[in-house]
Write a protein that holds these residues in place. Structure first.
Motif, PDB file in Angstrom:
ATOM      1  N   TYR A 627     -27.326 -52.217 -51.385  1.00 40.71           N
ATOM      2  CA  TYR A 627     -28.665 -52.955 -51.514  1.00 40.71           C
ATOM      3  C   TYR A 627     -28.932 -53.737 -50.635  1.00 40.71           C
ATOM      4  CZ  TYR A 627     -32.701 -54.722 -54.264  1.00 40.71           C
ATOM      5  OH  TYR A 627     -33.942 -54.993 -54.403  1.00 40.71           O
ATOM      6  N   THR A 629     -30.509 -56.482 -48.689  1.00 41.44           N
ATOM      7  CA  THR A 629     -31.073 -57.764 -48.959  1.00 41.44           C
ATOM      8  C   THR A 629     -31.816 -58.541 -48.030  1.00 41.44           C
ATOM      9  OG1 THR A 629     -29.058 -58.852 -48.571  1.00 41.44           O
ATOM     10  CG2 THR A 629     -29.355 -58.079 -50.811  1.00 41.44           C
ATOM     11  N   GLU A 630     -31.442 -58.288 -46.608  1.00 39.01           N
ATOM     12  CA  GLU A 630     -31.943 -59.221 -45.804  1.00 39.01           C
ATOM     13  C   GLU A 630     -31.871 -58.564 -44.236  1.00 39.01           C
ATOM     14  OE1 GLU A 630     -33.928 -62.414 -43.556  1.00 39.01           O
ATOM     15  OE2 GLU A 630     -33.507 -62.008 -45.547  1.00 39.01           O
ATOM     16  N   THR A 639     -26.315 -56.476 -46.703  1.00 36.08           N
ATOM     17  CA  THR A 639     -26.213 -55.707 -47.763  1.00 36.08           C
ATOM     18  C   THR A 639     -25.287 -56.184 -48.929  1.00 36.08           C
ATOM     19  OG1 THR A 639     -24.291 -54.023 -47.386  1.00 36.08           O
ATOM     20  CG2 THR A 639     -26.507 -53.588 -46.368  1.00 36.08           C
ATOM     21  N   TYR A 707     -26.839 -63.008 -50.117  1.00 34.67           N
ATOM     22  CA  TYR A 707     -27.992 -62.463 -49.963  1.00 34.67           C
ATOM     23  C   TYR A 707     -28.380 -62.164 -48.377  1.00 34.67           C
ATOM     24  CZ  TYR A 707     -29.093 -62.815 -54.859  1.00 34.67           C
ATOM     25  OH  TYR A 707     -28.952 -62.676 -55.994  1.00 34.67           O
ATOM     26  N   GLN A 763     -35.909 -52.973 -46.739  1.00 35.12           N
ATOM     27  CA  GLN A 763     -35.488 -54.257 -47.323  1.00 35.12           C
ATOM     28  C   GLN A 763     -35.645 -54.297 -48.900  1.00 35.12           C
ATOM     29  OE1 GLN A 763     -36.293 -57.904 -45.334  1.00 35.12           O
ATOM     30  NE2 GLN A 763     -36.173 -59.104 -46.824  1.00 35.12           N
ATOM     31  N   ASN A 764     -34.873 -54.675 -49.597  1.00 36.60           N
ATOM     32  CA  ASN A 764     -34.899 -54.836 -51.004  1.00 36.60           C
ATOM     33  C   ASN A 764     -34.808 -53.451 -51.667  1.00 36.60           C
ATOM     34  OD1 ASN A 764     -35.033 -57.526 -50.922  1.00 36.60           O
ATOM     35  ND2 ASN A 764     -37.194 -57.607 -50.919  1.00 36.60           N
ATOM     36  N   THR A 765     -34.237 -52.540 -50.986  1.00 39.06           N
ATOM     37  CA  THR A 765     -34.048 -51.135 -51.509  1.00 39.06           C
ATOM     38  C   THR A 765     -32.654 -50.770 -51.338  1.00 39.06           C
ATOM     39  OG1 THR A 765     -34.372 -50.048 -49.373  1.00 39.06           O
ATOM     40  CG2 THR A 765     -36.492 -50.555 -50.681  1.00 39.06           C
TER      41      THR A 765
END
Length: 853
Positions: A627, A629-630, A639, A707, A763-765
């Motif tokens: 995932y 995150t940044e 991730t 994160y 991002q955020n996927t």
């Protein structure tokens, strides 16, 4: 302003009030308008019409600057509202009117109706009905139905408490007008080039207006960015003399913008002059003025124009081609050239200094081409004469001249280029009495190769500067704006001539004409064996001058074993006649070797050392779900493993519950670099973090370990991490990675655009990640979209956003080939960074990339 006059001021009323028509140009106040006729061969006639039988408040007036003792006069209550009521109703509309009274001073009073006849709306009645004007009842005749109706309407407005008849609130109708701005530059910068609502109050000339900025009521003078219209020159006696087409240009702007609602982008403020662009729903007045031949482009202000300078150049070009208005006598710089002489392809044979080349045409003819609108590096007279005993050699003694020449030589020699002639600079004489030309006639052109403008590339590297022209000088590059933009980038980045570093020094020993030094140097060259050199000059078919970069010297070199015919040369008291075929032999050698890199001695090429690399295994593709995150500004990303996501969620939920039940004491935590802690993020929740830097108790740099994002927070938002939730319980979940097989752009703007694309896409996927090889600071990986399995990095390459980093490992070659194929596809389609062609030979740095050596 009162619209009635005393009886003493009135002349005899006209016996018949003839109905007349016109277009409302301007509303002077709530009871006075300017009406114009239809233009016929020039600006139309105008007349002021004052509304009979009513009066409205007077608008604000600035005190004369020549009389400092006087004060500004503010609006009377409802004066501006009355003016605005008429402005919005009438500006640009056709009206009909009757003149009832004309004073001895020439002022006209009458009735005005909206439309072509008296069945339209009565303007005076509308004002009275809305409570924006009062009726002057003195002299009202009861047998005049129009006057009686005005009185009735005023009584109704009073009863309804409309406008000025409302109770209280009259002070709210008075504007706080600001006639000047203390710091115009800061004011313009504070608006950040965002459109501001405005009303154009006055048109000085076609390209300069006075505008009322709303809602803060600033009155500012705005000059249109990028253009200049003919103006009105003020003479010594105070009169104004219009330049050709000045009145027509002013009317063109007035008829479209005067007292219209517009938006203005204030773009810059050099020397207290506010530059801006006026946006109207019907079009951009700047472009329209150019297209209709009422204005010309201005270089100094075009750089700040935000709507695209190329649009202005195209509009001006259209007017020139049609020879309209100010361009009626225009003759194009290349008007006398045939099309085949304006644009052609030629082979570069020689680079002359750093702003000219010699090309060979298809006909076999040689032609010197100067690069349009640029000036090569040069040295001032004092520097040049500093050491008078030393022979001045421009190529080596002028700072950056050698670098500029070398850039062009490596880029162009022996290559075919596209030449577009921009203008022919006529020959100039050394003095009025001399017939000897100081400069011969020069053909100035834009030269491009692979889609790259050579002049622009030179300027962007700081190896040349852009020539500034008089405003009426049309002999300039067809890409002049791009050259100015390139120079601005070079100055900003401190490139070449604009660098603050020490200038490069080239100490080149010239032993080409000194026999003794040449004999001393010969054994050294013989021991060196084959030496790399550049042919600087061809004396004859077999006699050359070489520059040897490693040895930093110039030598005369004769081809061993042959002798070519000698050309003509001057000898004391006579001229030696050229031998037959000497010119042909010299031309043959020039075409083969002039300014090319050669080897001074021909020997068998040494066998290159072979490095044996151990056989590597095949690339392993072991994608796992993560995932994202940044994403950082350096194109790295963090991730979380999807497998451990549940553990993190449970830990965070438990930790926050415990903190809620036993909240930390604010300000009790003393941050130290390297400590793990908990930090309260902007969303009000607590997260695990690590202290990276402590500037002060108010500025603590923290890294959110789960994160990957960073933040600067006060120590009051930090607390000791409960032991049950430390990294011993659950390791930090954010892992840093970099993209494999792609180069990170060095230019901040290019890199920011790539990062924006990544933030939008991943991002955020959830994605799939595979480690490809290790890096200096973190592993390099490929990332796939979870649904489509498309490679994120490969997509960036195919879109022309980034360049490929070629890896040498054998087991990675299949992936490298796939990425290179994607790069070739983007290059062919001229996408993004490839829009100017393939710049990689020696332009990569200038376009935001560092080539991998």
């Amino acid at each position: 302003m009162a619209s009635s006059v005393s009886a003493q001021a009135l002349a005899n009323p006209a016996p018949v009030a003839a109905l007349q028509r016109g277009i409302v140009k301007m509303v002077l106040s709530g009871c006075a308008i300017i009406v114009r006729g239809q233009p016929r061969g020039g600006p139309p006639p105008e007349r002021q019409i004052n509304l009979s039988n009513i009066r409205t408040g007077a608008l604000a007036r600035r005190a004369p600057q020549s009389q400092p003792d006087q004060k500004d006069t503010p609006d009377e209550p409802y004066a501006f509202q009355a003016r605005e009521f008429l402005r919005k109703m009438l500006i640009g509309k056709e009206v009909c009117f009757t003149v009832e009274v004309k004073t001895v001073l020439g002022r006209e009073y009458g009735m005005v109706y909206l439309g072509r006849d008296t069945t339209g709306e009565n303007i005076a009645e509308s004002l009275v009905k809305e409570g924006l004007a009062n009726v002057r009842r003195e002299g009202i005749r009861g047998n005049n139905p129009d006057q009686v109706r005005l009185c009735d309407l005023e009584d109704q407005a009073k009863a309804s408490k409309k406008g000025m008849w409302a109770e209280g609130g009259a002070t709210n109708t008075v504007r706080d007008l600001k006639y000047s701005i203390d710091n115009p530059r800061n004011f313009v910068d504070s608006l950040h080039q965002k459109p501001v609502n405005a009303v154009i109050e006055h048109v000085r000339d076609g390209s300069m207006v006075r505008a009322l900025l709303l809602p803060d009521c600033y009155l500012v003078t705005v000059m249109l960015s990028g253009i200049k219209c003919p103006t009105f020159k003020r003479e010594m006696d105070g009169t104004e003399t219009p330049e050709p087409f000045a009145a027509e240009a002013k009317f063109f702007t007035e008829s479209r913008l005067l007292q219209r609602d517009v938006q203005i982008i204030l773009e810059s403020c050099p020397n207290q002059v506010i530059l801006g662009t006026i946006l109207h729903p019907n079009g951009n007045i700047t472009e329209l003025l150019l297209k209709e031949g009422f204005a010309r482009c201005v270089d100094w202000s075009m750089a700040v124009y935000t709507q695209g300078a190329e649009k202005l150049r195209a509009a001006e070009k259209s007017a020139k081609e049609r020879k309209v208005r100010i361009w009626k006598d225009y003759v194009a710089p290349t008007a006398n050239l045939d099309q085949k002489d304006r644009q052609f392809v030629a082979k570069v044979m020689q680079v002359v200094n750093a702003d000219a080349i010699v090309v060979k045409l298809n006909s076999g003819e040689y032609k010197t081409i100067h690069l349009s609108s640029i000036r090569p590096p040069r040295i001032e007279g004092e520097e040049k004469n500093k050491d008078k005993d030393k022979r001045f050699r421009p190529l080596y003694d002028i700072p950056y001249m050698f670098e500029a020449r070398e850039f062009m030589r490596k880029k162009l020699i022996g290559k075919k280029v596209n030449v577009t002639v921009d203008y022919i600079r006529a020959a100039t004489t050394a003095s009025e009495t001399s017939s000897v030309p100081a400069f011969a006639e020069r053909t100035c052109a834009t030269v491009s190769i692979g889609g790259i403008n050579i002049a622009e590339a030179l300027v962007s590297k700081g190896l040349a500067t852009v020539i500034r022209y008089r405003q009426d000088d049309d002999q300039r590059s067809s890409h002049y704006d791009e050259l100015l933009a390139a120079e601005a980038r070079a100055i900003k980045n401190g490139k070449g001539l604009h660098s603050k570093k020490e200038v490069p020094i080239h100490r080149v020993a010239d032993i080409s004409g000194e026999t003794q030094k040449a004999k001393q140097f010969l054994p050294f060259l013989q021991r060196a064996g084959r030496s790399e050199a550049v042919v600087e000059y061809v004396f004859s078919g077999s006699r050359l001058k070489l520059y040897m970069p490693k040895e930093t010297c110039l030598i005369t070199f004769l081809l061993a074993g042959i002798e070519c015919p000698r050309g003509s040369r001057n000898i004391p008291g006579n001229t030696q006649v050229a031998e037959p075929f000497s010119d042909e032999a010299m031309a043959f050698t020039k075409e083969l070797v002039l300014q090319r890199e050669i080897w001074a001695n021909y020997e068998e090429k040494p066998v290159e050392e072979v490095v044996h690399v151990s056989e590597e295994k095949e690339r392993t593709a072991n994608y796992r779900a993560v995932y994202v995150t940044e994403i950082t500004d350096a194109m790295h990303f963090y991730t979380q493993d999807v497998e451990t996501g549940t553990q993190l969620e449970n830990l965070m939920e438990t930790m926050r519950s415990e903190i809620a039940s036993q909240p930390p004491v604010e300000g009790s935590y003393a941050a130290r670099r390297g400590d793990y802690c908990i930090a309260k993020f902007a969303d009000g929740e607590w997260y695990r973090a690590r202290v990276e830097k402590v500037e002060s108790p108010a500025k603590v740099h923290v890294f959110y370990i789960d994160y990957g994002n960073r933040e600067v927070v006060p120590s009051t938002r930090l607390a000791v991490i409960p032991p049950a939730f430390s990294t011993r319980t659950l390791a930090a979940q954010a892992t840093e990675y970099a993209f494999a097989y792609i180069q990170v752009p060095q230019d901040e703007d290019v890199r920011a655009e790539v990062v924006d694309n990544l933030v939008r896409d991943i991002q955020n996927t959830q994605c799939l990640l595979n480690v490809e090889y290790s890096g200096a600071s973190c592993p390099h990986v490929t990332l796939q979209f979870a649904d489509s399995k498309d490679d994120v990095g490969l997509n960036l390459v195919k879109e022309g956003m980034v360049m490929v980093e070629v890896r040498k490992e054998k087991h990675l070659q299949k992936m490298v080939t796939e990425y290179l194929n994607g790069q070739d596809s983007a290059k062919s389609a001229r996408l993004n960074i490839w829009r100017y062609g393939d710049f990689r030979d020696d332009d990569a740095d200038e376009f935001g990339y560092k080539l991998k050596k």
